[in-house]
Design a protein around this motif. Structure first.
Motif, PDB file in Angstrom:
ATOM      1  N   SER A  32      71.501  50.241  33.276  1.00 50.61           N
ATOM      2  CA  SER A  32      72.348  50.741  32.191  1.00 50.61           C
ATOM      3  C   SER A  32      72.605  52.230  32.382  1.00 50.61           C
ATOM      4  O   SER A  32      72.011  52.867  33.252  1.00 50.61           O
ATOM      5  N   ASP A  33      73.442  52.768  31.537  1.00 45.87           N
ATOM      6  CA  ASP A  33      73.731  54.205  31.558  1.00 45.87           C
ATOM      7  C   ASP A  33      72.769  54.974  30.656  1.00 45.87           C
ATOM      8  O   ASP A  33      72.769  56.203  30.663  1.00 45.87           O
ATOM      9  N   LYS A  34      71.953  54.236  29.899  1.00 48.05           N
ATOM     10  CA  LYS A  34      71.014  54.872  28.976  1.00 48.05           C
ATOM     11  C   LYS A  34      69.902  55.558  29.765  1.00 48.05           C
ATOM     12  O   LYS A  34      69.313  54.978  30.661  1.00 48.05           O
ATOM     13  N   ILE A  35      69.626  56.814  29.435  1.00 46.62           N
ATOM     14  CA  ILE A  35      68.573  57.585  30.090  1.00 46.62           C
ATOM     15  C   ILE A  35      67.336  57.569  29.191  1.00 46.62           C
ATOM     16  O   ILE A  35      67.409  57.884  28.003  1.00 46.62           O
ATOM     17  N   ASN A  36      66.193  57.214  29.768  1.00 45.15           N
ATOM     18  CA  ASN A  36      64.963  57.141  28.969  1.00 45.15           C
ATOM     19  C   ASN A  36      64.260  58.500  28.898  1.00 45.15           C
ATOM     20  O   ASN A  36      64.745  59.496  29.437  1.00 45.15           O
ATOM     21  N   GLU A  37      63.093  58.506  28.256  1.00 44.11           N
ATOM     22  CA  GLU A  37      62.334  59.751  28.071  1.00 44.11           C
ATOM     23  C   GLU A  37      61.884  60.377  29.386  1.00 44.11           C
ATOM     24  O   GLU A  37      61.628  61.575  29.458  1.00 44.11           O
ATOM     25  N   LEU A  38      61.767  59.553  30.419  1.00 48.71           N
ATOM     26  CA  LEU A  38      61.344  60.057  31.729  1.00 48.71           C
ATOM     27  C   LEU A  38      62.522  60.604  32.548  1.00 48.71           C
ATOM     28  O   LEU A  38      62.324  61.156  33.622  1.00 48.71           O
ATOM     29  N   GLY A  39      63.747  60.417  32.041  1.00 53.25           N
ATOM     30  CA  GLY A  39      64.936  60.908  32.733  1.00 53.25           C
ATOM     31  C   GLY A  39      65.580  59.902  33.666  1.00 53.25           C
ATOM     32  O   GLY A  39      66.435  60.256  34.470  1.00 53.25           O
ATOM     33  N   TYR A  40      65.174  58.634  33.558  1.00 54.99           N
ATOM     34  CA  TYR A  40      65.722  57.583  34.420  1.00 54.99           C
ATOM     35  C   TYR A  40      66.705  56.708  33.659  1.00 54.99           C
ATOM     36  O   TYR A  40      66.513  56.448  32.468  1.00 54.99           O
ATOM     37  N   PRO A  41      67.737  56.194  34.345  1.00 51.46           N
ATOM     38  CA  PRO A  41      68.582  55.182  33.709  1.00 51.46           C
ATOM     39  C   PRO A  41      67.772  53.883  33.633  1.00 51.46           C
ATOM     40  O   PRO A  41      67.169  53.475  34.612  1.00 51.46           O
ATOM     41  N   THR A  42      67.743  53.280  32.482  1.00 53.16           N
ATOM     42  CA  THR A  42      66.871  52.131  32.280  1.00 53.16           C
ATOM     43  C   THR A  42      67.514  50.810  32.675  1.00 53.16           C
ATOM     44  O   THR A  42      68.736  50.674  32.688  1.00 53.16           O
ATOM     45  N   THR A  43      66.657  49.860  32.983  1.00 54.57           N
ATOM     46  CA  THR A  43      67.098  48.484  33.176  1.00 54.57           C
ATOM     47  C   THR A  43      67.127  47.829  31.812  1.00 54.57           C
ATOM     48  O   THR A  43      66.285  48.106  30.960  1.00 54.57           O
ATOM     49  N   VAL A  44      68.097  46.961  31.587  1.00 55.85           N
ATOM     50  CA  VAL A  44      68.212  46.255  30.319  1.00 55.85           C
ATOM     51  C   VAL A  44      68.411  44.763  30.572  1.00 55.85           C
ATOM     52  O   VAL A  44      68.847  44.358  31.649  1.00 55.85           O
ATOM     53  N   VAL A  45      68.099  43.969  29.552  1.00 49.41           N
ATOM     54  CA  VAL A  45      68.394  42.545  29.588  1.00 49.41           C
ATOM     55  C   VAL A  45      69.857  42.420  29.159  1.00 49.41           C
ATOM     56  O   VAL A  45      70.203  42.692  28.019  1.00 49.41           O
TER      57      VAL A  45
END
Length: 71
Positions: A32-45
Motif C-alpha cells: 500500500s501507499d500507507k507509511i507506518n510508524e517505522l517509515g515503511y509502506p505497509t502490506t495490506v489485505v
C-alpha cells in the motif's frame, strides 16, 4: 467467530519486504501507499479469499507482524 480463515497484517510491525505478497497463493495481499510508524509502506489485505495456508505467517521475518486465524 467466522467460518473462514483470515489474515491480519499488523501494519506498524511491517517492514515492507514483500515476502508475504510473493508467497500468498491466493494473491490477497498487496503493498500500500500507507507509511507506518517505522517509515515503511505497509502490506495490506487487499481482498477476500484467505485459505488459511499461513504461508505469509511462516515466511515473514518480522515476529508478530502477521496473524492467521483459522476457524
Amino acid at each position: 467467530m467466522s467460518d473462514k480463515p483470515k489474515v491480519i497484517i499488523h501494519e506498524d510491525l511491517c517492514k515492507a519486504c514483500g515476502l508475504c505478497i510473493i508467497h500468498c497463493p491466493k494473491d490477497i495481499l498487496e503493498a500500500s501507499d500507507k507509511i507506518n510508524e517505522l517509515g515503511y509502506p505497509t502490506t495490506v489485505v487487499a481482498k477476500e479469499g484467505c485459505i488459511g495456508c499461513a504461508n505469509c505467517y511462516l515466511i515473514c521475518p518480522e515476529p508478530g507482524a502477521i496473524t492467521v486465524i483459522k476457524p
